[in-house]
Design a protein around this motif. Structure first.
Motif, PDB file in Angstrom:
ATOM      1  N   PRO A  42      16.362 -49.824  36.689  1.00 38.38           N
ATOM      2  CA  PRO A  42      15.668 -50.883  37.311  1.00 38.38           C
ATOM      3  C   PRO A  42      14.298 -51.358  36.964  1.00 38.38           C
ATOM      4  O   PRO A  42      13.808 -52.364  36.986  1.00 38.38           O
ATOM      5  N   GLU A  43      13.732 -50.414  35.792  1.00 41.40           N
ATOM      6  CA  GLU A  43      12.304 -50.726  35.455  1.00 41.40           C
ATOM      7  C   GLU A  43      12.562 -51.800  34.416  1.00 41.40           C
ATOM      8  O   GLU A  43      11.587 -52.744  34.005  1.00 41.40           O
ATOM      9  N   ALA A  44      13.622 -51.647  33.707  1.00 34.75           N
ATOM     10  CA  ALA A  44      13.925 -52.780  32.593  1.00 34.75           C
ATOM     11  C   ALA A  44      14.597 -53.813  32.836  1.00 34.75           C
ATOM     12  O   ALA A  44      14.742 -54.808  32.219  1.00 34.75           O
ATOM     13  N   MET A  45      15.329 -53.887  34.197  1.00 38.33           N
ATOM     14  CA  MET A  45      16.054 -55.175  34.688  1.00 38.33           C
ATOM     15  C   MET A  45      15.612 -55.216  36.140  1.00 38.33           C
ATOM     16  O   MET A  45      16.188 -54.808  37.092  1.00 38.33           O
ATOM     17  N   ARG A  46      14.476 -55.866  36.312  1.00 40.84           N
ATOM     18  CA  ARG A  46      13.696 -56.138  37.455  1.00 40.84           C
ATOM     19  C   ARG A  46      14.737 -57.386  38.061  1.00 40.84           C
ATOM     20  O   ARG A  46      15.159 -58.177  37.723  1.00 40.84           O
ATOM     21  N   ALA A  47      14.412 -57.369  39.388  1.00 37.14           N
ATOM     22  CA  ALA A  47      15.028 -58.386  40.406  1.00 37.14           C
ATOM     23  C   ALA A  47      14.778 -59.771  39.822  1.00 37.14           C
ATOM     24  O   ALA A  47      15.746 -60.576  39.788  1.00 37.14           O
ATOM     25  N   GLU A  48      13.678 -60.118  39.263  1.00 33.95           N
ATOM     26  CA  GLU A  48      13.314 -61.498  38.905  1.00 33.95           C
ATOM     27  C   GLU A  48      14.183 -61.867  37.603  1.00 33.95           C
ATOM     28  O   GLU A  48      14.512 -62.984  37.639  1.00 33.95           O
ATOM     29  N   GLU A  49      14.391 -60.745  36.729  1.00 34.98           N
ATOM     30  CA  GLU A  49      15.166 -60.999  35.655  1.00 34.98           C
ATOM     31  C   GLU A  49      16.684 -61.273  36.056  1.00 34.98           C
ATOM     32  O   GLU A  49      17.341 -62.082  35.352  1.00 34.98           O
TER      33      GLU A  49
END
Length: 197
Positions: free
Chosen positions: A175-182
């Motif tokens: 989740p730190e590398a693929m955040r919601a905005e991304e």
């Protein structure tokens, strides 16, 4: 006067206990004894509602699926098809804590269902309903003349489904590398690649 028990509430209470354990410890932590403890219920009471771990897991996963369906059905969709599609897909990817929890549960359940024959039909049913949703999305874009001409609609439905599944997995695992905005941005960019400009 005897206490009136709402059996559906009790079943949901047990399902939510399963969800919390999965989030903290993974599926390995889920046993009928641990779920009873987590729910503050006796083992005998739990067995009154579910006769096996598989039955408890199936109910827990079905409840996640029903929650998502209810959210989708209550969406205030307007006339903008593209926005509607982004909003719809946003309900099944980890864009907030609630959807992250649902995604974690879905991944754990789907993995467990690979080796648990009793859970495979439900896992397949959920997969099929998602596949159908992406098929309808692509078909609605084609019917509205928004889809680029010459695209293979069957292939594009599968590709979109695979992309969203991958985003969900990445959103859970990293989740730190693929955040919601991304996640939302990648979905928007994929839609751009499909649409007539």
């Amino acid at each position: 006067m005897p206490k009136i028990v709402n059996h559906e509430e009790r079943r949901e209470q047990l399902a939510k206990a399963v969800w919390r354990i999965i989030q903290r410890e993974g599926l390995e932590g889920v046993s009928v004894r641990r779920v009873a403890e987590e729910a503050g219920m006796s083992l005998g009471s739990l067995r009154h509602y579910f006769d096996s771990q598989s039955a408890l897991l199936a109910f827990s996963m079905r409840l996640v699926s029903e929650r998502i369906k209810k959210r989708v059905q209550s969406l205030p969709l307007d006339g903008d098809l593209r926005e509607n599609i982004e909003t719809l897909i946003g309900q099944i990817v980890p864009l907030d804590e609630e959807r992250l929890a649902e995604s974690q549960i879905w991944i754990a359940f789907s993995t467990f269902a690979l080796t648990e024959p009793g859970l495979r039909p439900l896992s397949q049913e959920i997969h099929d309903s998602l596949r159908e949703m992406f098929r309808k999305i692509i078909d609605s874009l084609a019917q509205s003349k928004l889809l680029k001409p010459g695209l293979d609609t069957e292939l594009e439905a599968k590709r979109f489904h695979a992309l969203v599944d991958g985003l969900l997995v990445h959103g859970v695992i990293a989740p730190e590398a693929m955040r919601a905005e991304e996640i939302a941005g990648i979905i928007a960019r994929h839609l751009d690649s499909l649409l007539v400009q």
